[in-house]
Scaffold this motif. Structure first.
Motif, short mmCIF file in Angstrom:
data_model
loop_
_atom_site.label_atom_id
_atom_site.label_comp_id
_atom_site.label_asym_id
_atom_site.label_seq_id
_atom_site.Cartn_x
_atom_site.Cartn_y
_atom_site.Cartn_z
N THR A 131 -19.83 5.64 2.30
CA THR A 131 -17.87 5.86 2.14
C THR A 131 -17.14 5.30 0.54
O THR A 131 -17.74 4.28 0.58
N LEU A 132 -16.42 5.79 0.88
CA LEU A 132 -15.72 5.68 -0.17
C LEU A 132 -14.18 6.05 0.02
O LEU A 132 -13.65 7.03 0.87
N MET A 133 -13.07 4.25 0.62
CA MET A 133 -11.99 3.81 0.20
C MET A 133 -11.38 3.86 -0.81
O MET A 133 -11.41 3.02 -1.17
N CYS A 134 -10.07 4.23 -0.94
CA CYS A 134 -9.37 4.20 -2.50
C CYS A 134 -8.04 3.51 -1.74
O CYS A 134 -6.97 4.88 -1.48
N GLN A 135 -6.31 3.14 -2.90
CA GLN A 135 -5.64 2.93 -2.70
C GLN A 135 -5.07 2.13 -3.85
O GLN A 135 -5.45 2.09 -4.83
N TYR A 136 -3.94 3.22 -3.92
CA TYR A 136 -2.59 1.99 -4.70
C TYR A 136 -1.81 1.63 -4.34
O TYR A 136 -0.90 1.56 -3.34
N LEU A 137 -1.47 1.22 -5.27
CA LEU A 137 -0.72 -0.65 -4.67
C LEU A 137 0.26 -0.60 -5.34
O LEU A 137 0.33 -0.63 -6.52
N ALA A 138 1.88 -1.40 -4.91
CA ALA A 138 2.39 -0.81 -6.03
C ALA A 138 3.29 -2.57 -5.31
O ALA A 138 3.68 -2.98 -4.65
N ARG A 139 3.83 -3.13 -6.59
CA ARG A 139 4.43 -4.03 -6.55
C ARG A 139 5.62 -4.14 -5.72
O ARG A 139 6.61 -4.94 -4.91
N SER B 227 0.76 -0.84 -0.30
CA SER B 227 0.01 -0.13 -0.12
C SER B 227 0.76 0.91 -0.02
O SER B 227 1.46 1.34 0.90
N MET B 228 0.77 2.09 -1.54
CA MET B 228 1.71 2.87 -1.12
C MET B 228 1.20 4.34 -1.15
O MET B 228 1.46 5.65 -0.16
N ALA B 229 -0.36 4.35 -0.98
CA ALA B 229 -0.98 6.14 -0.71
C ALA B 229 -3.08 5.00 -0.35
O ALA B 229 -3.04 4.40 -1.16
N MET B 230 -2.75 6.14 0.53
CA MET B 230 -4.47 5.88 0.77
C MET B 230 -5.44 7.16 0.37
O MET B 230 -5.06 8.18 0.94
N ALA B 231 -6.65 7.03 -0.44
CA ALA B 231 -7.88 8.26 -0.02
C ALA B 231 -9.48 7.86 0.52
O ALA B 231 -9.25 6.67 0.53
N ALA B 232 -10.07 8.39 1.30
CA ALA B 232 -11.45 7.94 1.53
C ALA B 232 -11.84 9.86 1.69
O ALA B 232 -11.77 10.88 1.58
N SER B 233 -13.64 9.46 1.43
CA SER B 233 -13.86 10.12 1.74
C SER B 233 -14.78 11.20 3.00
O SER B 233 -15.05 12.12 2.93
N ASP B 234 -14.07 10.22 3.95
CA ASP B 234 -14.06 11.07 5.20
C ASP B 234 -13.13 10.51 5.83
O ASP B 234 -12.27 9.53 6.44
N LEU C 182 -12.86 11.59 -8.57
CA LEU C 182 -14.07 10.83 -7.37
C LEU C 182 -14.37 10.97 -6.53
O LEU C 182 -13.63 12.33 -6.27
N PRO C 183 -15.56 11.14 -5.77
CA PRO C 183 -16.27 12.23 -4.35
C PRO C 183 -15.33 11.54 -3.28
O PRO C 183 -15.42 11.21 -1.96
N VAL C 184 -13.79 11.54 -3.74
CA VAL C 184 -12.82 11.57 -2.28
C VAL C 184 -12.20 13.00 -2.30
O VAL C 184 -11.68 13.22 -3.29
N HIS C 185 -12.37 12.83 -0.64
CA HIS C 185 -12.17 14.96 -0.67
C HIS C 185 -10.34 14.00 0.09
O HIS C 185 -9.95 15.33 0.71
N ILE C 186 -9.98 13.30 0.90
CA ILE C 186 -9.02 12.96 2.44
C ILE C 186 -8.15 12.06 1.26
O ILE C 186 -8.06 11.04 0.77
N ARG C 187 -7.01 12.10 1.19
CA ARG C 187 -5.55 11.76 0.54
C ARG C 187 -4.89 11.77 1.80
O ARG C 187 -3.84 12.24 2.45
N LEU C 188 -3.80 10.89 1.75
CA LEU C 188 -2.28 10.07 2.94
C LEU C 188 -1.71 9.66 1.37
O LEU C 188 -1.78 8.23 1.03
N PHE C 189 -0.83 9.64 1.49
CA PHE C 189 0.63 9.63 0.64
C PHE C 189 1.50 8.54 2.06
O PHE C 189 1.81 9.65 3.12
N LEU C 190 2.21 7.94 1.70
CA LEU C 190 2.71 6.81 2.32
C LEU C 190 4.32 7.15 2.28
O LEU C 190 4.66 6.82 0.92
#
Length: 180
Positions: free
Chosen positions: A134-142, A39-46, A161-169
């Motif tokens: 609610t909606l949660m999204c992720q960017y996965l990397a190998r 998991s490289m980045a996450m985002a959520a609507s809340d 998308l209706p996503v407002h919060i981003r969390l980049f790791l």
């Protein structure tokens, strides 16, 4: 206040129904997504879904395992009671190859938005069982290597998308992700 919550909920539901699965992933080959991921980045609507290590959707995908029936077993890690626990989530196929139902987590659906199979995979989990949905999204990397082009592509995808919060790791955070 109730009208505002109702309007926000309705707007989010309409936005979620408009999630467009790109043509490239409509023919998703599950065998090619099998294997280890980070998991490289996450985002959520809340923000409360991701704001702390124990937030409900702050999960770290470790592995994707296709089943012979073209369903998907997702191995992930999550922090609970001050320790890391491994969980398995079963995603059941639908008519669309890039869309899965997740019954373990109430009325959730998983959408694969984009992947090149070898380097990255973007997915979202939508829950209509909460009010508002609610909606949660992720960017996965190998690998743990940060690819700035893929990060920009993920960010661009999220803007649709209706996503407002981003969390980049950062790579250090990714290496220190919850370990069992």
């Amino acid at each position: 206040m109730r009208c505002l919550q109702l309007a926000l909920g309705l707007a989010l539901v309409c936005g979620l129904q408009a999630i467009d699965i790109p043509q490239a992933t409509r023919n998703l080959d599950l065998r090619k997504v099998a294997g280890m991921w980070h998991s490289m980045a996450m985002a959520a609507s809340d923000i409360s879904l991701l704001d702390s290590e124990t937030a409900p959707l702050r999960v770290y995908v470790q592995e994707l395992r296709p089943t012979p029936e073209n369903n998907l077993e997702i191995i992930l890690r999550k922090r609970e009671d001050n320790k890391c626990v491994e969980k398995k989530v079963f995603a059941e196929k639908t008519e669309c190859a890039a869309k899965f139902n997740i019954k373990d987590l109430e009325e959730n659906q998983l959408f694969v938005l984009d992947t090149d199979y070898d380097n990255y995979l973007f997915f979202c989990v939508e829950s209509t069982s909460t009010a508002p949905p609610t909606l949660m999204c992720q960017y996965l990397a190998r690998t743990l290597k940060v690819d700035n082009e893929v990060v920009q592509k993920f960010d661009k995808t999220l803007k649709t998308l209706p996503v407002h919060i981003r969390l980049f790791l950062n790579p250090t955070q990714v290496e220190e992700q919850c370990r069992v």
